[in-house]
Design an enzyme around this catalytic site. Sequence first.
Site, mmCIF file in Angstrom:
data_model
loop_
_atom_site.group_PDB
_atom_site.id
_atom_site.type_symbol
_atom_site.label_atom_id
_atom_site.label_comp_id
_atom_site.label_asym_id
_atom_site.label_seq_id
_atom_site.Cartn_x
_atom_site.Cartn_y
_atom_site.Cartn_z
ATOM 1 N N ASN A 92 0.811 -1.226 0.000
ATOM 2 C CA ASN A 92 0.000 0.000 0.000
ATOM 3 C C ASN A 92 0.843 1.275 0.000
ATOM 4 O O ASN A 92 0.414 2.298 -0.552
ATOM 5 C CB ASN A 92 -0.918 -0.020 1.236
ATOM 6 N N TYR A 165 3.670 9.686 -11.277
ATOM 7 C CA TYR A 165 2.762 8.830 -10.508
ATOM 8 C C TYR A 165 2.060 7.830 -11.436
ATOM 9 O O TYR A 165 2.009 6.631 -11.156
ATOM 10 C CB TYR A 165 1.744 9.719 -9.794
ATOM 11 N N LYS A 169 2.355 3.677 -11.422
ATOM 12 C CA LYS A 169 1.258 2.728 -11.174
ATOM 13 C C LYS A 169 1.084 1.789 -12.378
ATOM 14 O O LYS A 169 0.711 0.622 -12.210
ATOM 15 C CB LYS A 169 -0.036 3.478 -10.848
ATOM 16 N N THR A 200 -7.341 11.365 1.935
ATOM 17 C CA THR A 200 -6.151 10.993 2.717
ATOM 18 C C THR A 200 -5.152 12.143 2.603
ATOM 19 O O THR A 200 -5.426 13.144 1.942
ATOM 20 C CB THR A 200 -5.459 9.718 2.155
#
Length: 249
Positions: A92, A165, A169, A200
């Site tokens: 994670n 990013y 991924k 978050t």
Amino acid sequence: MAAGKQIILVTGANSGIGLDTAYYLAKAASNHVIMGVRSLEKGQRALDQLRARKPPGTLSLLALDVSNDESIHAAAKKLEADFGRLDVLVNNAGNQIQPRFPTREQLRETFETNVYGPVILTQTLIPLITASQGKKIINVSSELGSITAGSNPDFYTHQNPFTAYRMSKAALNMFSTTTYAHLKDQGVKVWSFCPGFVVTDLAGQREGRAAMGAESSETSAQAILDIVEGKRDAEAGTFIGRYDAQIPW
Ligand SMILES: NC(=O)c1ccc[n+]([C@@H]2O[C@H](COP(=O)([O-])OP(=O)(O)OC[C@H]3O[C@@H](n4cnc5c(N)ncnc54)[C@H](OP(=O)(O)O)[C@@H]3O)[C@@H](O)[C@H]2O)c1
């Protein structure tokens, strides 16, 4: 404390999706959840917070900086000594560095945590995973890493500017497919999982996320719990999301 329980490691478990996931998994008395954290100080605060909610399952802390090989190998040694197996690995931990045109340094920083970390950690833990009953690996990815979606001019991710990013991924997704292909005959199940757009601290944007309609990260934790409980077993080897979603690679 953990005898006879399902042993689960969640990396980056001191905040956000990792923290909620640790709690949701610890709601089952049959689970022992190991919270992988790079800061033991932050980790201890998170552990105290979750234990105060008195979940039926058990929790412990493990020092683990996924961008550091020494830390990975020390963590693996401790897992082997303490448990001798690992039923579920939830990769994670992640970061999001946002410029459209990232520098070499920003690319490196992104890939160290989002790609090299889960790759080296998973490879190091394969003997413990294959020695377990659970044999599950969940790679927390993002729909932003979907090349099919991103190359579709009609899809909302098409113009998203988080280049490093998104690349990271996409690379993690390929790692999910290769790991599954290499290990499925040994009973190992692997998923790439998109936790959805949730509130978050990722990229320091908690308030902005809430204002843009992001949901609670508990929705992501619930979906990870569903995977761990076997509800998405038929989708092993694929890219999945919350609410039974299938995401195109
Ligand atoms: N939030 C979303 O909408 C969303 C959407 C799609 C995917 N995701 C993915 O969900 C995952 C969790 O992110 P989040 O949203 O929960 O963000 P977050 O609250 O910022 O959590 C990230 C966690 O990763 C940890 N971490 C960062 N670098 C690390 C390293 N080198 N070693 C170990 N731990 C490290 C952080 O620890 P520190 O506290 O020490 O920094 C923190 O605990 C990430 O992989 C992210 O890409 C999130």
